[in-house]
Design an enzyme around this catalytic site. Structure first.
Site, mmCIF file in Angstrom:
data_model
loop_
_atom_site.group_PDB
_atom_site.id
_atom_site.type_symbol
_atom_site.label_atom_id
_atom_site.label_comp_id
_atom_site.label_asym_id
_atom_site.label_seq_id
_atom_site.Cartn_x
_atom_site.Cartn_y
_atom_site.Cartn_z
ATOM 1 N N GLY A 147 0.822 -1.204 0.000
ATOM 2 C CA GLY A 147 0.000 0.000 0.000
ATOM 3 C C GLY A 147 0.857 1.255 0.000
ATOM 4 O O GLY A 147 1.766 1.383 0.817
ATOM 5 N N ALA A 148 0.533 2.169 -0.934
ATOM 6 C CA ALA A 148 1.251 3.456 -0.995
ATOM 7 C C ALA A 148 0.298 4.588 -0.652
ATOM 8 O O ALA A 148 0.221 5.599 -1.351
ATOM 9 C CB ALA A 148 1.883 3.649 -2.367
ATOM 10 N N GLY A 149 -0.455 4.392 0.435
ATOM 11 C CA GLY A 149 -1.294 5.468 0.967
ATOM 12 C C GLY A 149 -0.459 6.302 1.924
ATOM 13 O O GLY A 149 0.776 6.322 1.842
ATOM 14 N N TYR A 150 -1.125 6.999 2.837
ATOM 15 C CA TYR A 150 -0.406 7.872 3.775
ATOM 16 C C TYR A 150 0.585 7.066 4.612
ATOM 17 O O TYR A 150 1.685 7.542 4.907
ATOM 18 C CB TYR A 150 -1.395 8.599 4.688
ATOM 19 C CG TYR A 150 -2.184 9.625 3.928
ATOM 20 C CD1 TYR A 150 -1.746 10.932 3.834
ATOM 21 C CD2 TYR A 150 -3.353 9.274 3.247
ATOM 22 C CE1 TYR A 150 -2.447 11.882 3.102
ATOM 23 C CE2 TYR A 150 -4.064 10.208 2.522
ATOM 24 C CZ TYR A 150 -3.605 11.509 2.455
ATOM 25 O OH TYR A 150 -4.302 12.435 1.717
ATOM 26 N N ALA A 151 0.197 5.858 4.999
ATOM 27 C CA ALA A 151 1.052 5.053 5.870
ATOM 28 C C ALA A 151 2.212 4.450 5.074
ATOM 29 O O ALA A 151 3.393 4.692 5.387
ATOM 30 C CB ALA A 151 0.215 3.961 6.538
ATOM 31 N N VAL A 181 -2.795 -6.969 -4.286
ATOM 32 C CA VAL A 181 -2.639 -8.044 -3.305
ATOM 33 C C VAL A 181 -3.994 -8.730 -3.124
ATOM 34 O O VAL A 181 -5.014 -8.066 -2.942
ATOM 35 C CB VAL A 181 -2.184 -7.459 -1.940
ATOM 36 C CG1 VAL A 181 -2.100 -8.553 -0.888
ATOM 37 C CG2 VAL A 181 -0.864 -6.724 -2.091
ATOM 38 N N GLU A 203 -17.391 17.664 4.615
ATOM 39 C CA GLU A 203 -16.524 18.280 3.598
ATOM 40 C C GLU A 203 -17.123 18.093 2.203
ATOM 41 O O GLU A 203 -17.080 18.986 1.367
ATOM 42 C CB GLU A 203 -15.116 17.688 3.665
ATOM 43 C CG GLU A 203 -14.378 18.117 4.934
ATOM 44 C CD GLU A 203 -12.893 17.769 4.950
ATOM 45 O OE1 GLU A 203 -12.523 16.756 4.338
ATOM 46 O OE2 GLU A 203 -12.114 18.514 5.580
ATOM 47 N N ASP A 232 -5.008 3.030 8.669
ATOM 48 C CA ASP A 232 -6.399 2.682 9.011
ATOM 49 C C ASP A 232 -6.569 1.215 9.409
ATOM 50 O O ASP A 232 -7.546 0.860 10.077
ATOM 51 C CB ASP A 232 -7.322 2.972 7.821
ATOM 52 C CG ASP A 232 -7.656 4.452 7.673
ATOM 53 O OD1 ASP A 232 -7.145 5.265 8.468
ATOM 54 O OD2 ASP A 232 -8.428 4.792 6.753
ATOM 55 N N ALA A 236 -5.330 10.502 8.328
ATOM 56 C CA ALA A 236 -4.116 10.598 7.512
ATOM 57 C C ALA A 236 -2.946 11.050 8.392
ATOM 58 O O ALA A 236 -1.811 10.602 8.219
ATOM 59 C CB ALA A 236 -4.348 11.578 6.376
HETATM 60 C C1 LIG Z 1 -12.918 12.353 1.671
HETATM 61 C C2 LIG Z 1 -11.999 12.056 2.852
HETATM 62 C C3 LIG Z 1 -11.530 13.120 3.606
HETATM 63 C C4 LIG Z 1 -10.634 12.865 4.661
HETATM 64 N N1 LIG Z 1 -10.147 13.928 5.358
HETATM 65 C C5 LIG Z 1 -9.210 13.722 6.300
HETATM 66 C C6 LIG Z 1 -8.592 14.833 6.947
HETATM 67 O O1 LIG Z 1 -8.940 15.986 6.704
HETATM 68 N N2 LIG Z 1 -7.617 14.578 7.871
HETATM 69 C C7 LIG Z 1 -7.206 13.306 8.161
HETATM 70 O O2 LIG Z 1 -6.271 13.154 8.972
HETATM 71 N N3 LIG Z 1 -7.776 12.234 7.581
HETATM 72 C C8 LIG Z 1 -8.762 12.396 6.654
HETATM 73 N N4 LIG Z 1 -9.331 11.316 6.018
HETATM 74 C C9 LIG Z 1 -8.921 9.950 6.420
HETATM 75 C C10 LIG Z 1 -7.612 9.550 5.751
HETATM 76 O O3 LIG Z 1 -7.693 9.754 4.362
HETATM 77 C C11 LIG Z 1 -7.282 8.087 6.076
HETATM 78 O O4 LIG Z 1 -7.249 7.922 7.473
HETATM 79 C C12 LIG Z 1 -5.928 7.725 5.454
HETATM 80 O O5 LIG Z 1 -6.037 7.733 4.035
HETATM 81 C C13 LIG Z 1 -5.447 6.345 5.938
HETATM 82 O O6 LIG Z 1 -4.178 6.085 5.373
HETATM 83 P P1 LIG Z 1 -3.733 4.588 5.005
HETATM 84 O O7 LIG Z 1 -2.356 4.696 4.458
HETATM 85 O O8 LIG Z 1 -4.017 3.677 6.117
HETATM 86 O O9 LIG Z 1 -4.751 4.157 3.845
HETATM 87 P P2 LIG Z 1 -4.894 4.765 2.384
HETATM 88 O O10 LIG Z 1 -4.445 6.163 2.300
HETATM 89 O O11 LIG Z 1 -6.308 4.473 1.988
HETATM 90 O O12 LIG Z 1 -3.900 3.879 1.508
HETATM 91 C C14 LIG Z 1 -4.103 2.518 1.259
HETATM 92 C C15 LIG Z 1 -3.416 2.188 -0.061
HETATM 93 O O13 LIG Z 1 -3.465 0.780 -0.261
HETATM 94 C C16 LIG Z 1 -3.785 0.530 -1.625
HETATM 95 N N5 LIG Z 1 -4.426 -0.772 -1.693
HETATM 96 C C17 LIG Z 1 -5.596 -1.139 -1.107
HETATM 97 N N6 LIG Z 1 -5.859 -2.411 -1.353
HETATM 98 C C18 LIG Z 1 -4.858 -2.890 -2.122
HETATM 99 C C19 LIG Z 1 -4.563 -4.159 -2.676
HETATM 100 N N7 LIG Z 1 -5.379 -5.198 -2.503
HETATM 101 N N8 LIG Z 1 -3.424 -4.307 -3.389
HETATM 102 C C20 LIG Z 1 -2.586 -3.249 -3.566
HETATM 103 N N9 LIG Z 1 -2.816 -2.023 -3.068
HETATM 104 C C21 LIG Z 1 -3.935 -1.851 -2.345
HETATM 105 C C22 LIG Z 1 -4.707 1.668 -2.008
HETATM 106 O O14 LIG Z 1 -4.766 1.852 -3.390
HETATM 107 C C23 LIG Z 1 -4.085 2.837 -1.262
HETATM 108 O O15 LIG Z 1 -3.131 3.509 -2.041
HETATM 109 C C24 LIG Z 1 -10.244 11.518 4.976
HETATM 110 C C25 LIG Z 1 -10.757 10.453 4.213
HETATM 111 C C26 LIG Z 1 -11.617 10.714 3.158
HETATM 112 C C27 LIG Z 1 -12.139 9.550 2.352
#
Ligand SMILES: Cc1cc2nc3c(=O)[nH]c(=O)nc-3n(C[C@H](O)[C@H](O)[C@H](O)COP(=O)(O)OP(=O)(O)OC[C@H]3O[C@@H](n4cnc5c(N)ncnc54)[C@H](O)[C@@H]3O)c2cc1C
Length: 379
Positions: free
Chosen positions: A7-11, A72, A156, A286, A302
């Site tokens: 995963g290349a999200g925030y974490a 995955v 939002e 998350d 995030a």
């Molecule tokens: C509209 C909206 C507004 C928000 N506003 C805020 C805010 O103002 N402040 C704040 O702190 N938080 C906010 N959040 C919450 C925040 O976005 C999440 O808590 C944060 O994205 C979690 O980060 P993460 O890295 O755990 O997951 P994510 O950022 O969701 O990253 C997960 C990654 O895993 C990848 N992935 C998933 N499944 C697979 C798979 N099977 N194979 C390969 N890759 C995969 C995805 O493509 C993604 O890139 C908001 C959320 C939303 C939806």
């Protein structure tokens, strides 16, 4: 040490961008998209088609991390195997799981089938296309939008949609649409204190958004939702678009006999963010159920995902150098909610645990500053 980051999200991206080429450290980042999504800005993409993604490969320059765009399928941490959608099996010495969350529809009848979500660029595009279509001269269906869930995402989104509707209404000479914000709880934005909430509520009312707190969403069909008050009164709201932002749950992808899970399917982790009973598996963002200094679950934001990622990146470097790991000490620097355009409300942390409340343009600048800070930390 063969390390996989899922995963290349925030974490996950925060982990990868902390790494440096190091003898003995071989790292692969696996992500289903070629880009990172600024999930916290998806409401802007849904209303205005704003670009909220960044290609991943340039971000990994100088980290020594390899990238693979792939999906995955599942993770078996008893066998130390990551099973890919295409059938391949990836092995690891150290695993970092940051695959985020999915929408929780709470088994409300018809909701998963009929509601849009706001978790990806595709979701945002779907909403953007609807609002544009609803303002085209040949559109004949219901143009109203019902958003379920008055937390951060729902609020939002409705403010941004209200702004877009106003623009389109003026530009195309059509009456504005109704936007309903439905919430089972007694108030919008439960994370904010009363004064900030009142300010946010007033802004929503000024936009003409119909706020329906104390209304539980009971059922959805293709063109309506049924809501119910605490005293059992039901109402049907016809809708051209239903959007559910009322809950999330951890992505259910990791299997392990000794895995411990908590509310929302989040995986319990130790003080170093490693899955309990699996010291070679870090779970962050998350998906992770980390505890704060008071023993309460760290919120799924995030801000915390990024903090956890940065710490994990540093800990992987420490592992590669055979040094001791540093424990996780979460901090909340503040929280800001954008309310469309240059309007926002929120608070910033001050020394001695004081909070500075802000509204209007200043809060908007703070919200933007947190986004810029994130961007500069990964670029
Ligand atoms: C509209 C909206 C507004 C928000 N506003 C805020 C805010 O103002 N402040 C704040 O702190 N938080 C906010 N959040 C919450 C925040 O976005 C999440 O808590 C944060 O994205 C979690 O980060 P993460 O890295 O755990 O997951 P994510 O950022 O969701 O990253 C997960 C990654 O895993 C990848 N992935 C998933 N499944 C697979 C798979 N099977 N194979 C390969 N890759 C995969 C995805 O493509 C993604 O890139 C908001 C959320 C939303 C939806």
């Amino acid at each position: 040490m063969k390390t996989l980051i899922l995963g290349a999200g925030y974490a996950g991206l925060a982990v990868a961008t902390q790494l440096k080429p190091t003898p003995g450290l071989e790292t692969l980042l696996v992500e289903q998209n070629s880009y990172h999504t600024f999930e916290t800005r998806l409401h802007e993409a849904a209303a205005h088609n704003t670009r909220v993604t960044l290609p991943i490969i340039p971000l990994l320059k100088g980290t020594g991390v390899h990238f693979e765009q792939a999906q995955v399928e599942s993770v078996n941490i008893d066998e130390k195997e990551v099973i890919m959608k295409d059938g391949r099996v990836l092995l690891y010495d150290t695993l970092v799981v940051g695959l985020g969350s999915v929408t929780n529809f709470y088994r409300i009848p018809g909701l998963a089938e009929n509601a849009s979500e706001l978790k990806s660029i595709d979701d945002a595009d779907e909403i953007f296309n609807f609002i544009n279509r609803a303002y085209s001269s040949d559109y004949e269906g219901n143009r109203d939008i019902v958003v379920g869930g008055a937390g951060l995402t729902g609020v939002e989104l409705v403010t941004e949609l209200a702004q877009r509707a106003e623009q389109l209404s003026k530009a195309r000479g059509l009456p504005t649409i109704n936007i309903y914000l439905v919430e089972a709880g007694p108030r919008i934005l439960p994370v904010l204190d009363d004064a900030l909430r009142a300010k946010a509520q007033k802004t929503l009312e000024d936009y003409g958004i119909h706020i329906m707190v104390g209304h539980r969403l009971m059922q959805a069909t293709t063109d309506s939702v049924t809501v119910q008050t605490a005293d059992g009164q039901q109402k049907v709201l016809p809708a051209g678009k239903i959007i559910w932002t009322g809950g999330i749950q951890a992505r259910d992808i990791v299997k392990g006999e000794k895995l411990e899970k908590g509310p929302g399917g989040r995986i319990a982790v130790d003080e170093f963010l490693r899955a309990k009973n699996y010291p070679e598996v870090f779970v962050i963002g998350d998906m992770s159920l980390a505890m704060n200094q008071e023993g309460k679950p760290v919120p799924t934001t995030a801000q915390h995902a990024g903090q956890q990622g940065r710490l994990t990146g540093k800990n992987i470097m420490r592992l590669a150098r055979s040094e001791d790991l540093s424990p996780y000490e979460p901090t909340s620097l503040g929280e800001f909610v954008s309310l469309g355009g240059l309007m926002a409300v929120g608070w910033m942390k001050l020394p001695w645990n004081q909070k500075l409340a802000m509204t209007g343009g200043m809060a908007h600048v703070m919200k933007k500053a947190s986004e810029w800070k994130w961007r500069s930390s990964i670029e």
